[in-house]
Every structure is written in structure tokens, then in C-alpha cells.
Motif scaffolding. Structure first.
Motif, PDB file in Angstrom:
ATOM      1  N   PRO A   1       0.826  -1.212   0.000  1.00 37.37           N
ATOM      2  CA  PRO A   1       0.000   0.000   0.000  1.00 37.37           C
ATOM      3  C   PRO A   1       0.857   1.256   0.000  1.00 37.37           C
ATOM      4  O   PRO A   1       1.903   1.307   0.638  1.00 37.37           O
ATOM      5  CB  PRO A   1      -0.801  -0.127   1.303  1.00 37.37           C
ATOM      6  N   VAL A   2       0.412   2.246  -0.734  1.00 41.03           N
ATOM      7  CA  VAL A   2       1.072   3.557  -0.724  1.00 41.03           C
ATOM      8  C   VAL A   2       0.424   4.385   0.372  1.00 41.03           C
ATOM      9  O   VAL A   2      -0.778   4.647   0.351  1.00 41.03           O
ATOM     10  CB  VAL A   2       0.928   4.245  -2.093  1.00 41.03           C
ATOM     11  N   LEU A   3       1.218   4.773   1.360  1.00 34.48           N
ATOM     12  CA  LEU A   3       0.683   5.402   2.564  1.00 34.48           C
ATOM     13  C   LEU A   3       0.884   6.908   2.607  1.00 34.48           C
ATOM     14  O   LEU A   3       0.230   7.588   3.383  1.00 34.48           O
ATOM     15  CB  LEU A   3       1.326   4.772   3.803  1.00 34.48           C
ATOM     16  N   GLY A   4       1.782   7.442   1.803  1.00 34.17           N
ATOM     17  CA  GLY A   4       2.039   8.875   1.806  1.00 34.17           C
ATOM     18  C   GLY A   4       3.412   9.153   1.241  1.00 34.17           C
ATOM     19  O   GLY A   4       4.006   8.325   0.552  1.00 34.17           O
ATOM     20  N   PHE A   5       3.931  10.339   1.543  1.00 36.94           N
ATOM     21  CA  PHE A   5       5.266  10.686   1.069  1.00 36.94           C
ATOM     22  C   PHE A   5       5.919  11.644   2.047  1.00 36.94           C
ATOM     23  O   PHE A   5       5.262  12.323   2.842  1.00 36.94           O
ATOM     24  CB  PHE A   5       5.224  11.284  -0.339  1.00 36.94           C
TER      25      PHE A   5
ATOM     26  N   SER B   1      10.826  20.615  -3.062  1.00 35.73           N
ATOM     27  CA  SER B   1      11.843  19.764  -2.467  1.00 35.73           C
ATOM     28  C   SER B   1      11.668  18.328  -2.930  1.00 35.73           C
ATOM     29  O   SER B   1      10.663  17.963  -3.542  1.00 35.73           O
ATOM     30  CB  SER B   1      11.765  19.846  -0.939  1.00 35.73           C
ATOM     31  N   LYS B   2      12.623  17.503  -2.583  1.00 29.25           N
ATOM     32  CA  LYS B   2      12.610  16.102  -2.958  1.00 29.25           C
ATOM     33  C   LYS B   2      11.417  15.399  -2.321  1.00 29.25           C
ATOM     34  O   LYS B   2      11.113  15.585  -1.156  1.00 29.25           O
ATOM     35  CB  LYS B   2      13.914  15.449  -2.499  1.00 29.25           C
ATOM     36  N   VAL B   3      10.731  14.577  -3.114  1.00 27.06           N
ATOM     37  CA  VAL B   3       9.567  13.835  -2.648  1.00 27.06           C
ATOM     38  C   VAL B   3       9.903  12.354  -2.681  1.00 27.06           C
ATOM     39  O   VAL B   3      10.306  11.821  -3.710  1.00 27.06           O
ATOM     40  CB  VAL B   3       8.335  14.124  -3.519  1.00 27.06           C
ATOM     41  N   CYS B   4       9.725  11.674  -1.526  1.00 24.77           N
ATOM     42  CA  CYS B   4      10.010  10.249  -1.424  1.00 24.77           C
ATOM     43  C   CYS B   4       8.743   9.512  -1.037  1.00 24.77           C
ATOM     44  O   CYS B   4       8.091   9.862  -0.036  1.00 24.77           O
ATOM     45  CB  CYS B   4      11.096   9.977  -0.374  1.00 24.77           C
ATOM     46  N   LEU B   5       8.386   8.531  -1.828  1.00 23.87           N
ATOM     47  CA  LEU B   5       7.151   7.775  -1.624  1.00 23.87           C
ATOM     48  C   LEU B   5       7.316   6.766  -0.501  1.00 23.87           C
ATOM     49  O   LEU B   5       8.297   6.020  -0.458  1.00 23.87           O
ATOM     50  CB  LEU B   5       6.770   7.056  -2.917  1.00 23.87           C
ATOM     51  N   TYR B   6       6.360   6.756   0.439  1.00 22.81           N
ATOM     52  CA  TYR B   6       6.370   5.768   1.524  1.00 22.81           C
ATOM     53  C   TYR B   6       5.338   4.708   1.194  1.00 22.81           C
ATOM     54  O   TYR B   6       4.132   4.940   1.247  1.00 22.81           O
ATOM     55  CB  TYR B   6       6.045   6.435   2.860  1.00 22.81           C
ATOM     56  N   ALA B   7       5.819   3.525   0.840  1.00 21.92           N
ATOM     57  CA  ALA B   7       4.940   2.404   0.501  1.00 21.92           C
ATOM     58  C   ALA B   7       5.405   1.184   1.269  1.00 21.92           C
ATOM     59  O   ALA B   7       6.594   0.894   1.336  1.00 21.92           O
ATOM     60  CB  ALA B   7       4.982   2.114  -1.005  1.00 21.92           C
ATOM     61  N   ASP B   8       4.450   0.480   1.873  1.00 24.57           N
ATOM     62  CA  ASP B   8       4.708  -0.744   2.625  1.00 24.57           C
ATOM     63  C   ASP B   8       5.299  -0.400   3.986  1.00 24.57           C
ATOM     64  O   ASP B   8       5.930   0.642   4.183  1.00 24.57           O
ATOM     65  CB  ASP B   8       5.642  -1.690   1.877  1.00 24.57           C
ATOM     66  N   PHE B   9       5.065  -1.299   4.954  1.00 27.64           N
ATOM     67  CA  PHE B   9       5.647  -1.178   6.278  1.00 27.64           C
ATOM     68  C   PHE B   9       6.993  -1.876   6.300  1.00 27.64           C
ATOM     69  O   PHE B   9       7.290  -2.691   5.441  1.00 27.64           O
ATOM     70  CB  PHE B   9       4.707  -1.791   7.320  1.00 27.64           C
ATOM     71  N   PRO B  10       7.839  -1.572   7.316  1.00 26.80           N
ATOM     72  CA  PRO B  10       9.138  -2.243   7.387  1.00 26.80           C
ATOM     73  C   PRO B  10       8.983  -3.748   7.513  1.00 26.80           C
ATOM     74  O   PRO B  10       8.028  -4.227   8.122  1.00 26.80           O
ATOM     75  CB  PRO B  10       9.746  -1.648   8.670  1.00 26.80           C
TER      76      PRO B  10
END
Length: 460
Positions: free
Chosen positions: A124-128, A451-460
Motif C-alpha cells: 500500500p502507498v501510505l504517503g510521502f 523539495s525532494k519527494v520520497c514515496l512511503y509504501a509498505d511497512f518495514p
């Protein structure tokens, strides 16, 4: 008792309150085999479900005997359970199944099964993350509940890291965040040995690993006597593992890559969490790579299928490629045409093919579109490209601001039909590379810093 209190009727009809006295309820329900229970059930004025000689008490006693004798369970082979669990629609369904019994949990937590499940069910894509902090997905995005829970549980201010540095986010992959310690790298002049601190952390569980500095001997192994260090050519990145590599390593394994542009060639350093050490490699000379001038920097790097692609700033046709499995360099061709190299993304087109996405805008209706170009020759650096234009609607402009090989983040800005003094609302959308579906994630009315955008997808 609760049912009777709220409805005035018991489970056997409106006469239950008269037949079962309150004292009976207070003292506890008689056992199923007691004569008192049999007498009270037989005294109820109820129709018999299975003929005139069948009483309610015999029905209850029969059901009690059925429950007392456990029904036989079918012993499914593990491979059949895996095939069933692979067809569950979402990861939360898989988590619920793993809580059912020890056997299910053993199947679900197996590493090879999880890798198969993740290949079929993208995370799942959760944010950035950007300069403004963490931006969770907002309703009606499907990940909004999980994203909100993540924002509350995780520490995206990174207060658990050593406080002697100011940390800047560089990359995110599999729930792990790569940060670099801010410092004046040019204070003493350019040098490969002047290596800033790097840390890989898990903001959800507040754990981190400080990467060791580059050993002097490793730096000397890629330096030449006639060489000159020109600067770090690209920001450090977390390298995605290929499917073959993921099947051979632990889930906690990660790798970090950083490249340095020199006068005669390019030096690349890769850190592996498995060994806890850096290793280095150097490319052929720029002339051997058919590059007439040494690049001072690269516009953007793209990571797909275990390979790193760098866009050359002074060449409209080529990409510099590093295969991180063999640490060999090569040159790949871009699709024909003039491309805005600030606004392209190299992605995984499936079946081992390479794809490239870029945005466009034009015509009288103000229509925006995606140019999706796929290389048809599987696994080859040179091959035929096929392009398709996908409409994104009118009166909006789009720009690629971040993402991975499977998802991209598009910045969508409204282009009003009439002159307006109010600032436009900037929306961030997720693009699924497999389906080409665009889904709104969140909006900002205060503007975007770029600024730089980094996608947060999946949990650790």
C-alpha cells in the motif's frame, strides 16, 4: 438475558419471560443434561420442528452432543493453503488469517510465501516525505486509514537519531528511510574521502543503523593518478532487490549506493547490510563509454530491477546503466525524440521490459497527457520503443516529482480558465504503473517548495 431485557421476548418467543424465572437467570442456566432444563423446555408452548414426538429439549441435547464431539478437520497440504492465502485480496486479510491457528501462521510467515504474496499484491502507498514532513494519504484514498495510523505511530521528525547532526531524507524503500547528515561538504575542497554520515532507520519502530565511513583503502582502489574528483554526482539511494535476489536474502537486507563523478570516469560505492561493508567499482573511461565530455552531475537516477539508470545531462539519447548484481556499466538508449529529462521516470513495464513515462500538455482544450514508452525487446539495452499517449483530462498540468519503479507521484496543478488572484491548489496523485490509474492522495493550498519527494509504501 440481554435480548429479553431489550425486546421483551426471549429467544424462544414471548412466553420465555414467564417460563424462565429471574431467579433461574441469577443462579445460572442449568446444565444441558439436567431434568430441570428438560422440564422447562418441554413446558414451553412451541411448535415442534421435527414432528410431534420431537421436543425442544431433545433438540438442544442433540446439538450439545454434536458440539461435544469435534468434527474431523481436513488436513490441507501446505502448498494448497498457500494457494488459498495467495488469493486473499489484501494484506490485512492475510494478517487475520494468520491469527486463526498455529498452522496458518506458520504458512503466512514463511519468507518464500510472503515474497510470492508481495509480488501479486503490491504494497500500500501510505504517503510521502518531503521538506515539509510526512504527508499521509487522505480520504477517499484507500490507504487513508492505515496512513493516518502510521502518522500517529511513527516518528517522522527522527528525534531518535543522534542529535549531533541535522538529517535530510534521501530515499525510502520498504518502510526504511535513508538520511544523510547535513554538513558543508565543500568546506575543505572536493574529495571522495570527505564522506558525510549516512543512516538507515525505521521511523515506525524507532530503530536505526549508522553506516560506516568509506575506508581510505577502498577510495584509493578506484582513484587514478591523473584523476580529479568533481563531486558526488547523485544523491545516495536504497537499491531495490530483484526478484531473484529477494528469494536468496533475508527480509531485513538492504543496500545503499552512492556515486562520485571524476574527470576520467565514474566511481560507485555500494554498502550491504549483509556484510556491513562498502565495496567499490569504477566505470570505464568516459571515452570508452562513448561519452565525449565528463558529466559534472546527473539530472536524476532511476532504479529498476537491480539496475541503476542515470540520465546524462548533455546527451539526448543515452542512459548510463549499472547492473548492481554484476557491478558492470553499460549504455542504454532513450526513446527517439526530445525529452524533458527533468520530468521523466524509468519504470518496470513488466515481463522484464523497460518503460519510460513523461508528462505533456497542449492543444486548445488544455489537455494533459502521459507519454508511456515501452521497449519491446525484452532484456536488451537497444530495441524498438513503442509509445502510447494517455489522456489525463483538461485544465490541469502534471509533473513527476517522485516515486519508485511501480508507483509515481504526480503534482497536479489546476490551470483556471479565467484569471484568478488566489493561489492554485496543488494536489499530489499516485500513478500505478501497472494499471495507469491516477488516484488523488492529498492536497496543499500553501504551495509546494519543490523539495525532494520520497514515496512511503509498505511497512518495514
Amino acid at each position: 438475558d440481554r435480548y429479553t431485557k431489550h425486546t421483551g421476548q426471549g429467544p424462544f418467543g414471548r412466553h420465555t419471560r414467564k417460563s424462565l424465572a429471574p431467579s433461574t437467570l441469577r443462579q445460572g442456566f442449568p446444565a444441558a443434561g439436567s431434568s430441570a432444563l428438560r422440564h422447562r423446555l418441554d413446558s414451553l408452548d412451541l411448535p415442534y420442528p421435527q414432528g410431534p414426538n420431537h421436543s425442544p429439549s431433545s433438540t438442544l441435547l442433540a446439538s450439545g452432543r454434536e458440539m461435544a464431539s469435534p468434527s474431523p478437520l481436513v488436513d490441507f497440504p501446505q502448498h494448497l493453503l498457500e494457494e488459498i492465502f495467495l488469493r486473499l485480496p489484501a494484506a490485512e486479510d492475510l494478517a487475520r488469517a494468520s491469527a486463526a491457528c498455529v498452522t496458518f501462521r506458520r504458512v503466512v510467515t514463511d519468507g518464500s510465501f510472503l515474497r510470492r504474496f508481495r509480488r501479486l499484491h503490491p504494497p500500500p502507498v501510505l504517503g510521502f516525505l518531503c521538506l515539509g514532513g510526512f504527508h499521509p494519504a487522505q480520504p477517499p484514498h484507500t490507504s487513508a486509514p492505515a496512513a493516518r495510523a502510521l502518522a500517529l505511530a511513527a516518528d517522522f521528525s527522527f528525534s531518535f537519531l543522534p542529535s549531533r547532526r541535522r538529517w535530510a531524507v534521501q530515499d525510502i524503500r520498504d518502510g526504511r528511510v535513508l538520511l544523510v547528515g547535513k554538513q558543508n561538504m565543500m568546506a575543505e575542497g572536493p574529495s571522495i574521502s570527505m564522506f558525510p554520515e549516512l543512516v538507515v532507520c525505521d521511523p515506525l519502530h524507532r530503530r536505526y543503523i549508522l553506516l560506516p565511513p568509506l575506508p581510505d583503502g577502498l577510495v584509493a582502489s578506484v582513484e587514478r593518478q591523473d584523476d580529479e574528483f568533481l563531486g558526488w554526482s547523485c544523491e545516495p539511494s536504497l537499491i531495490p532487490l530483484s526478484d531473484e535476489e529477494a528469494a536468496l536474502v533475508e527480509e531485513t537486507t538492504f543496500r545503499v549506493i552512492w556515486s562520485a563523478s571524476c574527470k576520467t570516469n565514474m566511481a560507485v560505492f555500494v554498502f550491504s547490510s549483509t556484510t556491513g561493508q562498502w565495496r567499490a567499482t569504477a566505470s570505464q573511461t568516459w571515452s570508452d563509454l562513448v561519452i565525449d565530455r565528463q558529466p559534472l552531475y546527473f539530472i536524476r537516477r532511476h532504479l529498476v530491477g537491480g539496475c541503476v539508470y542515470w540520465v546524462l545531462p548533455m546527451n539526448n539519447t543515452d542512459l548510463l546503466v549499472l547492473d548492481t548484481r554484476t557491478m558492470e556499466f553499460s549504455i542504454a538508449d532513450l526513446p527517439p525524440g526530445q525529452w524533458n529529462r527533468q520530468d521523466i521516470a524509468i519504470v518496470d513495464a513488466g515481463e522484464g521490459r523497460l518503460g519510460m513515462l513523461s508528462t505533456g500538455y497542449g492543444n486548445a482544450n488544455g489537455e494533459s497527457y502521459l507519454c508511456y514508452t515501452i521497449r519491446q525487446n525484452k532484456g536488451e539495452s537497444f530495441g524498438e520503443w513503442q509509445m502510447e499517449k494517455i489522456s489525463l483530462g483538461s485544465w490541469y498540468r502534471y509533473r513527476i516529482v517522485g516515486g519508485t519503479e511501480k508507483y509515481l507521484i504526480l503534482l497536479r496543478i489546476e490551470t483556471p480558465k479565467y484569471l484568478s488572484l488566489s493561489p492554485p491548489i496543488m494536489e499530489f496523485c499516485k500513478l500505478d504503473v501497472r494499471t495507469m490509474q491516477v488516484e488523488r492522495m492529498c492536497a496543499e493550498s500553501s504551495g509546494f517548495s519543490g523539495s525532494k519527494v520520497c514515496l512511503y509504501a509498505d511497512f518495514p
